[in-house]
Design a protein around this motif. Structure first.
Motif, PDB file in Angstrom:
ATOM      1  N   UNK A 434       0.803  -1.207   0.000  1.00 23.11           N
ATOM      2  CA  UNK A 434       0.000   0.000   0.000  1.00 23.11           C
ATOM      3  C   UNK A 434       0.843   1.266   0.000  1.00 23.11           C
ATOM      4  N   UNK A 435       0.154   2.409  -0.119  1.00 18.62           N
ATOM      5  CA  UNK A 435       0.795   3.716  -0.016  1.00 18.62           C
ATOM      6  C   UNK A 435       0.356   4.358   1.291  1.00 18.62           C
ATOM      7  N   UNK A 436       1.327   4.689   2.149  1.00 19.78           N
ATOM      8  CA  UNK A 436       1.053   5.388   3.399  1.00 19.78           C
ATOM      9  C   UNK A 436       1.437   6.847   3.229  1.00 19.78           C
ATOM     10  N   UNK A 437       0.503   7.746   3.525  1.00 17.43           N
ATOM     11  CA  UNK A 437       0.756   9.187   3.450  1.00 17.43           C
ATOM     12  C   UNK A 437       0.791   9.724   4.880  1.00 17.43           C
ATOM     13  N   UNK A 438       1.921  10.271   5.264  1.00 14.38           N
ATOM     14  CA  UNK A 438       2.122  10.754   6.631  1.00 14.38           C
ATOM     15  C   UNK A 438       2.382  12.256   6.597  1.00 14.38           C
ATOM     16  N   UNK A 439       1.916  12.975   7.626  1.00 14.33           N
ATOM     17  CA  UNK A 439       2.110  14.429   7.623  1.00 14.33           C
ATOM     18  C   UNK A 439       2.375  14.973   9.024  1.00 14.33           C
ATOM     19  N   UNK A 440       3.385  14.451   9.735  1.00 14.75           N
ATOM     20  CA  UNK A 440       3.738  15.017  11.038  1.00 14.75           C
ATOM     21  C   UNK A 440       4.684  16.205  10.856  1.00 14.75           C
ATOM     22  N   UNK A 441       4.890  16.977  11.921  1.00 11.79           N
ATOM     23  CA  UNK A 441       5.888  18.049  11.860  1.00 11.79           C
ATOM     24  C   UNK A 441       7.274  17.438  11.693  1.00 11.79           C
ATOM     25  N   UNK A 442       7.572  16.395  12.484  1.00  9.39           N
ATOM     26  CA  UNK A 442       8.849  15.664  12.400  1.00  9.39           C
ATOM     27  C   UNK A 442      10.037  16.624  12.341  1.00  9.39           C
ATOM     28  N   UNK A 443      10.313  17.341  13.420  1.00  6.48           N
ATOM     29  CA  UNK A 443      11.330  18.406  13.350  1.00  6.48           C
ATOM     30  C   UNK A 443      12.769  17.919  13.348  1.00  6.48           C
ATOM     31  N   UNK A 444      13.020  16.661  13.735  1.00  5.23           N
ATOM     32  CA  UNK A 444      14.393  16.214  13.927  1.00  5.23           C
ATOM     33  C   UNK A 444      14.838  15.250  12.824  1.00  5.23           C
ATOM     34  N   UNK A 502      15.973  21.564   9.136  1.00  2.00           N
ATOM     35  CA  UNK A 502      15.558  21.532   7.740  1.00  2.00           C
ATOM     36  C   UNK A 502      16.146  20.317   7.033  1.00  2.00           C
ATOM     37  N   UNK A 503      15.316  19.534   6.343  1.00  2.00           N
ATOM     38  CA  UNK A 503      15.821  18.327   5.671  1.00  2.00           C
ATOM     39  C   UNK A 503      16.819  18.660   4.569  1.00  2.00           C
ATOM     40  N   UNK A 504      17.875  17.873   4.528  1.00  2.00           N
ATOM     41  CA  UNK A 504      18.828  17.950   3.433  1.00  2.00           C
ATOM     42  C   UNK A 504      18.729  16.739   2.517  1.00  2.00           C
ATOM     43  N   UNK A 505      17.800  15.852   2.826  1.00  2.00           N
ATOM     44  CA  UNK A 505      17.640  14.632   2.034  1.00  2.00           C
ATOM     45  C   UNK A 505      16.233  14.517   1.456  1.00  2.00           C
ATOM     46  N   UNK A 506      15.565  15.652   1.297  1.00  2.90           N
ATOM     47  CA  UNK A 506      14.192  15.614   0.776  1.00  2.90           C
ATOM     48  C   UNK A 506      14.182  15.181  -0.688  1.00  2.90           C
ATOM     49  N   UNK A 507      13.179  14.399  -1.036  1.00  2.00           N
ATOM     50  CA  UNK A 507      12.990  13.992  -2.419  1.00  2.00           C
ATOM     51  C   UNK A 507      12.207  15.032  -3.203  1.00  2.00           C
ATOM     52  N   UNK A 508      11.532  15.909  -2.491  1.00  2.00           N
ATOM     53  CA  UNK A 508      10.770  16.977  -3.129  1.00  2.00           C
ATOM     54  C   UNK A 508      10.612  18.105  -2.114  1.00  2.00           C
TER      55      UNK A 508
END
Length: 577
Positions: A434-444, A502-508
């Motif tokens: 399946x596809x899981x869509x997650x949307x937490x703040x996830x600051x770390x 801030x993420x440095x490994x973001x895919x988008x």
């Protein structure tokens, strides 16, 4: 029970068939749950695969091995075997430590003879290195293909009645066997008049198929194409962290323990020209058996066989696909060519690594409160549901707050636990396609990386950073939380009094201050179709998986395009402009 009686119980080696009763003091000794690599080393120590070692090395032995290739007593030995643990898990005065598996089963007791801090930190922070002999308490019980993970002494006994010359050629691998491997193993086994011993290395990630159980299945599928009597034994040998040369030496030690007289190695794993090289066979310091370099082979399309490159007409050879190229081929759903892998192996490769359009995926949005990540996540979920070609789970909103995050505070430990819980559920969704869509703040960053690791063991993971500026987020805040945080009324508020890494490994990367909700959703859908996770109207570019394409996502921001997605044969990468 007296201390002397307990000591006697621990010093006596148990019989695998009838292990002794557990010491009564066991419940009073501190315990530590080992990681995968540590469990692998412990099993190799207690099974005899690391003989003559009986425990984890102290500083003197590590120095002797790294500087001279011997143990402290002069015995040749090529690699360190150490136990590094968090200082918080081991009391400073501990003389005994129970080593247990993730299920809490006690496997062995470490008699601590040395404790040294090896990383910065004070008190319970940092890492400590423990040394001392280990006494097994019971055989490991968990893990796929446990019945194949036999003790070295049993394998040696079986192989002793094999080939007339007494030779045994071993091959240790983290990669499924292809037709080149099969041809080389048959060739060199014939030259040496040897039985074959194949050792799938099941501790650490497997190439191409990721999971160790998939590696074992693929090797078993290849066994039917190898000589009769070939023995397959999965071995929990972890990568040693010192490059191919150190890994090869460790493989030689373990292969010898299982009864091998020679070790076959890919030419790419034999670095340089070590001393003792002769006719493709070399002697490595501390390794008790010779290593046979497989040499350069290629596929000969005219004869339809793999053979040494020197025997093929120049320019007519077909090179082997790299692991990345084969992975891209599987991702695209293209057929594995017969010259590369037998059908039985190809089927296992496809089972372990289905096309992206059929593979589980977690789309993990991260960003400040009010950045728009939940709005985009809901819009994406609705768009995917409307398509109807993938199963979608939205891990956001009240269900997450009530069922996964309930009772948690805003401390860093609880924030990390929240992301771990979401990551675990997302991984289970991905495990089943399946596809899981997650949307937490996830600051770390560390917690996001842990979620990525969990998911990528069973599927794919895309990190989408919603980079909307904090002032825009605050202006959208209908509840006034940013204003209260800035006034000091709310402590630990991300983006104000608590950091956001801030993420440095973001895919988008998306900035909703310069794009609409629909533009953001379309940008994610473009990523999914271009990357092959969704079928697009024109899939010619994805079919081969070889060409790279560049598309601009989003609108024009203050500094130009919001994001540029570069999609190549091995997945997406984002360069923010």
């Amino acid at each position: 029970m007296s201390a002397s009686r307990s000591e006697a119980q621990l010093s006596e080696q148990p019989s695998p068939a009838a292990p002794p009763a557990l010491p009564a003091e066991l419940a009073d000794w501190p315990a530590c749950t080992l990681g995968e690599d540590q469990l692998g080393d412990l099993e190799l120590l207690t099974s005899g695969a690391f003989a003559p070692l009986r425990g984890f090395m102290d500083a003197a032995e590590v120095t002797a091995v790294t500087e001279h290739g011997t143990l402290a007593d002069g015995t040749p030995w090529p690699v360190p075997v150490v136990l590094d643990l968090s200082a918080a898990t081991v009391p400073a005065d501990a003389t005994r430590l129970v080593l247990q598996d993730p299920e809490g089963s006690p496997l062995a007791v470490l008699s601590v003879t040395e404790r040294a801090r090896i990383s910065p930190g004070s008190g319970d922070s940092g890492l400590v290195r423990l040394a001392g002999p280990v006494t097994p308490l019971r055989e490991p019980e968990h893990g796929p293909f446990r019945q194949l993970r036999r003790r070295p002494e049993d394998v040696r006994a079986e192989l002793a009645g094999g080939a007339p010359g007494g030779n045994v050629l071993a091959y240790a691998t983290r990669r499924p066997l292809n037709t080149r491997h099969i041809g080389q193993l048959r060739h060199y086994a014939g030259q040496l008049n040897a039985r074959l011993l194949v050792l799938p290395l099941v501790c650490g990630p497997a190439e191409i198929v990721t999971r160790p159980e998939a590696l074992v299945r693929a090797v078993l599928a290849a066994r039917q194409h190898l000589p009769a009597g070939t023995v397959v034994v999965p071995v929990p040998l972890a990568p040693r962290g010192g490059g191919k040369d150190l890994d090869l030496r460790a493989q030689g030690i373990v292969a010898a323990a299982y009864g091998a007289t020679h070790l076959l190695a890919d030419s790419s794993d034999v670095t340089g020209s070590p001393a003792g090289t002769r006719n493709g066979t070399l002697t490595l310091p501390g390794v008790p058996i010779p290593v046979v370099s497989a040499g350069e082979w290629a596929y000969d399309p005219r004869s339809e066989v793999w053979r040494p490159l020197a025997l093929i007409e120049p320019g007519a050879e077909q090179d082997e696909l790299t692991a990345s190229e084969l992975g891209a081929l599987l991702d695209s759903g293209a057929e594995v060519p017969g010259w590369l892998a037998p059908p039985s192996v190809a089927r296992e490769l496809r089972r372990a690594r289905p096309p992206r359009a059929e593979r589980g995926l977690a789309i993990f949005f991260t960003g400040l409160s009010g950045s728009g990540k939940s709005t985009i996540a809901r819009g994406l979920a609705e768009a995917l549901i409307e398509r109807g070609d993938r199963t979608v789970s939205l891990l956001d909103g009240d269900h997450v707050r009530q069922l996964l995050s309930a009772g948690l505070t805003f401390s860093r430990a609880d924030r990390d636990l929240n992301i771990a819980r979401i990551g675990y559920v997302a991984a289970e969704v991905a495990r089943h396609g399946g596809i899981a869509i997650c949307a937490p703040i996830a600051p770390y960053a560390e917690a996001r990386a842990a979620a990525r690791r969990m998911v990528t063991e069973v599927g794919d993971f895309l990190l989408v950073y919603v980079s909307t500026p904090v002032d825009v987020c605050a202006a959208r805040d209908r509840k006034g939380l940013y204003a209260k945080a800035r006034a000091g009324l709310i402590a630990g508020f991300t983006g104000v009094s608590d950091p956001y890494e801030e993420p440095r490994d973001a895919d988008l990367v998306l900035d909703t201050s310069v794009m609409t909700r629909q533009e953001a959703v379309d940008a994610v859908l473009k990523l999914l179709t271009t990357g092959g996770w969704l079928a697009g109207p024109d899939e010619k570019a994805e079919a081969g998986g070889a060409a790279a394409a560049t598309v601009t996502l989003g609108g024009e921001g203050r500094d130009g395009p919001t994001a540029v997605l570069r999609v190549g044969p091995f997945g997406p990468a984002v360069r923010r402009l």
